[in-house]
Design an enzyme around this catalytic site. Structure first.
Site, PDB file in Angstrom:
ATOM      1  N   HIS A 273     -28.711-106.744  16.910  1.00  0.00           N
ATOM      2  CA  HIS A 273     -28.139-106.755  15.569  1.00  0.00           C
ATOM      3  C   HIS A 273     -26.899-107.629  15.540  1.00  0.00           C
ATOM      4  CE1 HIS A 273     -30.646-103.171  15.564  1.00  0.00           C
ATOM      5  NE2 HIS A 273     -30.644-103.208  14.258  1.00  0.00           N
TER       6      HIS A 273
ATOM      7  N   GLU B 246     -42.070-110.123   9.663  1.00  0.00           N
ATOM      8  CA  GLU B 246     -41.244-111.306   9.418  1.00  0.00           C
ATOM      9  C   GLU B 246     -42.066-112.582   9.310  1.00  0.00           C
ATOM     10  OE1 GLU B 246     -40.559-109.033  11.682  1.00  0.00           O
ATOM     11  OE2 GLU B 246     -38.871-108.133  10.620  1.00  0.00           O
TER      12      GLU B 246
END
Lengths: 390, 349
Positions: B198, B128
Site C-alpha cells: 500500500h 485490475e
C-alpha cells in the site's frame, strides 16, 4: 432445620473441594462418539457427493473446540491489541470463519500443502504455529514467525505458503504447488484458498485451466463470506454460484459454519484429488464478524442485525458446543475449562508479543537475495548501506 | 531521500554534506503527526541508524485568485471537485473502479454517483486488468474514461493493458484509433503503515513506455488543475495521487475548472548553489531541507517540482542546473532504475 444446615454445609464443603469435583466429572460417563446429520452439499459435475452424516469422537470434538476457540480468542486479542495501537498496519481478522480452517485441517494430512490470501491467522495456527509467534508477528517483533518483517498478511509455516497480500495472486501459486505435489509423487495435495472478491480475478481462471488440463491435485477453495471488502457478492459477480465457476472443474458447495460439514467435504475432495482425477472446487459458505480489516467497522454495507443473526444462529463454535453437550460428548464445565485454558494461553502470548523487542535495524536489508557472501544494499540515500545476509 | 549527485568540486562536497546534514537534522527534529516516532540510535549515532515513521510538513501554496472563487479543500476533495467539473462538462465522461460508487476508499468520488447517476459512476469487480482493458475500450469508442485503480501497488495486473494496449494504440493504428480519453487514477506513495502493498511508487516502470503520460501532483490546487488537464489531454494518462496528502494537504482551491499544463515543471524557489528536484510528497520534504540548508549552512537551493514524469520538462531542469552547477533528486521509489537515474543521466549528457 438441623438437617438443612447439614445439607447446606455439605454443599458448601463440596463446592470448595475442586479436585474432588473434577474427579466426579471424569467419572461421569461420556459417549465415545456420536453421529450427526450434516447439511447436504450442492455439487457440480459430480456423481458422488460428500456424506450427509459424520461421526465425531469425543477426542476429536474437544480438539476442534479448543482449536476453534483459540483462533477466536486470538483474533479478538489481535483486535484489542490493534485498538491499543500495539499492532499497526493491516490486520484482517478471521473470527466467524473458524470452522473453515479447522474443518479443512481435519480433512487433510499435515504433509499436504495450504496457501491462502491475507485473512491468514487462523490457518497459520491450524498449520502448527504457536499463538505467541503469530501475535509477535502481528506486533512486528523478532519472536514472530516471519521475524517481525512480514506482519499480518505474511505468515508462513511448514507446508503453509502464507499469507499473500495481492488479491488472487496466490491461486496460480497454489496450482504450481499442486504440480510439484504431482511431480514428487508423494500423494500430497494442495489447498488453494481465495475469497469471493478474488473469484473475479482473471488469473484464477488461468489457474483453473492449467489445473484441469494437467489434472493437478489441487483443491480450489472459495471462502465465500458474502462480502468482498464492502461489496456484497450480488453486486460483484455475475454468477454467485462460486462452486460452479470452475466450469469444467467439479465443485461442491459446503456449509462453512459447520466444522463437520467442512471436514467431510474436504475428505471427499482430497480423496478425489489424490486418486488422480484432477482438481476440485469447494465453496465454503461462511461469514466474518469483523469488517474487512481493522479500519473497516463492518456495518456500513451490512446491518448489525445480520451480524447478530449469524452470531446467534450459526456461530461455528456454538454449533459444535451444542452438538457435543447435547450428545453427551462433553460437559459444559469441561468446555468452560478449555475456555479458561485458552484464555490463559492467549494472555501469555499477548504478553510475549508486547514485550518482545523489535528486530534490530541491522536486519533491515537481510534476505533480499540469496547470495553468498553478504553484500551491501543501498538505503534511503547512497550513503546509507545495509548489510544483506541470506 | 534518494539522491543522485552531479559534479564533484570541493564546494560540491561541502554542499552535498550540507544538504545531507540538513536532512539528518530534519529527521532528528521529528514531530510526527502520523504515528509513533520510534528512534533507535546506534553506538555510532549515524544517520543510518535513525528510524522514524513518515513525517513531513505540508507547504501550502499562497491562494491563487486568478481562477475565481476558492474554497478550502484537502487533496481528496480537490479530486472530487475536478471529477465533478469533468462529469458536468463532458456528457460522455464515466468514472469506474473498485468501490467508487459509495465514494471510494479515500473518499475521492463522494457524491458523484448521486449527482450524475449510476450509469456514469459505477463499481467494477475486483479485476485490475479488466478495469484498464475495459477503460481502453470505452476510450477507443470516443467516451472519456476515468478509471480508478484502488492502490498503485495493484496496477501491475493492468501493466500489460497499459503498456501494450493503451500506449501503442494510436501508433499501431496509424492514428485511426486512439484511447486518449483514458485517464487512470491511483493512490500512490508511502503513508507510514502501508508496508509492501500500500506504499509503492511505480512511476519508473511506466516511464519506460512511450505513448502514455504520467503525472504526480504535490498539493490540492495542483491536483485539480493537473487532473483536469489529464482528462482533457488526448493521450492516455496515469495520475498518481499521493495518498498521505489526501487529508494532510489543505489549501484554497478554485471551485471552477482550471487547467495546469502538463510537462511543465515549476520552480518553487529560486536559488544559486544547488538544484533540488522532486515530485509528489517529496516536494514538501525538499522544501524543508532547502530552508534548513539556507538557515544553517547558507546554501541557496533552487527547488523544482517536476509534476509530469513523462514526458518530463527537460528544459527547466537543465536550465536550472546550468545556473547552479549541482543537482540532487529525491524520490520515494527504489534508487536503482528509479526516475532520478533518467533525470541525472539526461542532465549529465
Amino acid at each position: 432445620m438441623r438437617k438443612m444446615l447439614a445439607i447446606v454445609s455439605r454443599v458448601l464443603t463440596g463446592a470448595s473441594q475442586k479436585p474432588a469435583g473434577r474427579v466426579l466429572l471424569a467419572a461421569r460417563n461420556f459417549a465415545n462418539d456420536a453421529s450427526f446429520d450434516i447439511k447436504k452439499c450442492d455439487v457440480h459435475r459430480l456423481e458422488d457427493e460428500p456424506p450427509t452424516t459424520a461421526v465425531l469422537t469425543r477426542e476429536e470434538g474437544l480438539k476442534y473446540y479448543k482449536i476453534m476457540q483459540t483462533v477466536r480468542r486470538m483474533e479478538l486479542k489481535a483486535d484489542q491489541l490493534y485498538k491499543q495501537k500495539i499492532i499497526r498496519g493491516f490486520c484482517h481478522l478471521y473470527d466467524g470463519q473458524e470452522a473453515c480452517c479447522m474443518g479443512l485441517e481435519a480433512g487433510i494430512n499435515p504433509t499436504d500443502h495450504v496457501i491462502t490470501a491475507y485473512r491468514a491467522h487462523g490457518f497459520t495456527y491450524t498449520r502448527g504455529l504457536p499463538v505467541r509467534e503469530i501475535l509477535a508477528e502481528l506486533t512486528g517483533r523478532r519472536g514472530g514467525c516471519a521475524k517481525g518483517k512480514g506482519g499480518s498478511m505474511h505468515m508462513y509455516a511448514k507446508n503453509f505458503y502464507g499469507g499473500n497480500g495481492i488479491v488472487g495472486a496466490q491461486v496460480p501459486l497454489g496450482a504450481g504447488i499442486a504440480l510439484a505435489c504431482k511431480y514428487n509423487g508423494k500423494d500430497e495435495i494442495c489447498l488453494t484458498l481465495y475469497g469471493d472478491g478474488a473469484a473475479n480475478q482473471g488469473q484464477i481462471f488461468e489457474a483453473y485451466n492449467m489445473a484441469a488440463l494437467w489434472k493437478l491435485p489441487c483443491i480450489f477453495i472459495c471462502e465465500n463470506n458474502r462480502y468482498g471488502m464492502g461489496t456484497s457478492v450480488e453486486r460483484a459477480a455475475a454468477s454467485t454460484d462460486y462452486y460452479k465457476r470452475g466450469d469444467f472443474i467439479p465443485g461442491i458447495r459446503v456449509d462453512g459454519m459447520d466444522v463437520l460439514c467442512v471436514r467431510e467435504a474436504t475428505k471427499f475432495a482430497a480423496a478425489y484429488c489424490r486418486s488422480g482425477k484432477g482438481p476440485m472446487l469447494m465453496e465454503l459458505q461462511t461469514y466474518r464478524y469483523h469488517g474487512h480489516s481493522m479500519s473497516d467497522p463492518g456495518v456500513s454495507y451490512r446491518t448489525r442485525e445480520e451480524i447478530q443473526e449469524v452470531r446467534s444462529k450459526s456461530d461455528p463454535i456454538m454449533l459444535l458446543k451444542d452438538r457435543m453437550v447435547n450428545n453427551n460428548l462433553a460437559s459444559v464445565e469441561e468446555l468452560k475449562e478449555i475456555d479458561v485454558e485458552v484464555r490463559k494461553e492467549i494472555e501469555d502470548a499477548a504478553q510475549f508479543a508486547t514485550a518482545d523487542p523489535e528486530p534490530p535495524l541491522e536486519e533491515l536489508g537481510y534476505h533480499i537475495y540469496s547470495r553468498e557472501p553478504p553484500f551491501e544494499v543501498r538505503g534511503a540515500n547512497q550513503w546509507i548501506k545495509y548489510k544483506s545476509v541470506s | 531521500m534518494a539522491a543522485a549527485a552531479v559534479a564533484s568540486t570541493a564546494r560540491w562536497g561541502r554542499v552535498r554534506a550540507g544538504v545531507m546534514e540538513a536532512a539528518r537534522l530534519r529527521c532528528q527534529r521529528g514531530g510526527s503527526r502520523l504515528g509513533r516516532l520510534s528512534v533507535l540510535p546506534s553506538a555510532a549515532g549515524d544517520v543510518a541508524q535513525w528510524r522514524h515513521v513518515a513525517h513531513f510538513t505540508f507547504h501550502p501554496d499562497p491562494e491563487n485568485r486568478q481562477y475565481g472563487q476558492t474554497q478550502k479543500m484537502n487533496l481528496f476533495q480537490s479530486i472530487t471537485s475536478a471529477l465533478d467539473n469533468s462529469l458536468a462538462k463532458d456528457p460522455t465522461a464515466v468514472i469506474f473502479g473498485e468501490d467508487v460508487a459509495f465514494g471510494g476508499v479515500f473518499r475521492c468520488t463522494v457524491g458523484l454517483r448521486d449527482k450524475y447517476g449510476k450509469d456514469r459512476v459505477f463499481n467494477t469487480p475486483l479485476c485490475e486488468q479488466g478495469i484498464v482493458g475495459f477503460g481502453i475500450g470505452v476510450a477507443v469508442n470516443g467516451a472519456t474514461a476515468i478509471a480508478e485503480i484502488q492502490f498503485a501497488d495493484y496496477i501491475f495486473p493492468a501493466f500489460d493493458q497499459i503498456v501494450n494496449e493503451a500506449a501503442k494504440y494510436r501508433y499501431r493504428s496509424g492514428d485511426l484509433f486512439n484511447c486518449g480519453g483514458l485517464t487512470i487514477r491511483a493512490p500512490w506513495g508511502c503513508v507510514g503503515h502501508g508496508a509492501l502493498y500500500h506504499s509503492q511508487c511505480p512511476e519508473a516502470f511506466f516511464a519506460h513506455c512511450p505513448g502514455i503520460k504520467i503525472v504526480v501532483p504535490r498539493s490540492p490546487f495542483q491536483a485539480k488543475g493537473l487532473l483536469l488537464s489529464c482528462i482533457e489531454d488526448k493521450n492516455p494518462c496515469i495520475f498518481f495521487e499521493p495518498k498521505i496528502l489526501y487529508r494532510a494537504a489543505v489549501e484554497q482551491v478554485p471551485v471552477e475548472p482550471y487547467y495546469i499544463p502538463l510537462s511543465q515543471a515549476e520552480v518553487l524557489q529560486e536559488g544559486s548553489d544547488v538544484t533540488l528536484v522532486a515530485w509528489g510528497t517529496q516536494v514538501h520534504v525538499i522544501r524543508e531541507v532547502a530552508s534548513m540548508a539556507q538557515e544553517k549552512l547558507g546554501v541557496s537551493c533552487e527547488v523544482i517540482d517536476l509534476k509530469t514524469i513523462l514526458p518530463w520538462d527537460i528544459d527547466t531542469v537543465c536550465k536550472s542546473v546550468a545556473k547552479t552547477g549541482r543537482l540532487m533528486i529525491s524520490h520515494e521509489a527504489p534508487l536503482t532504475g528509479g526516475f532520478a537515474s533518467e533525470i541525472s543521466s539526461t542532465v549529465q549528457v
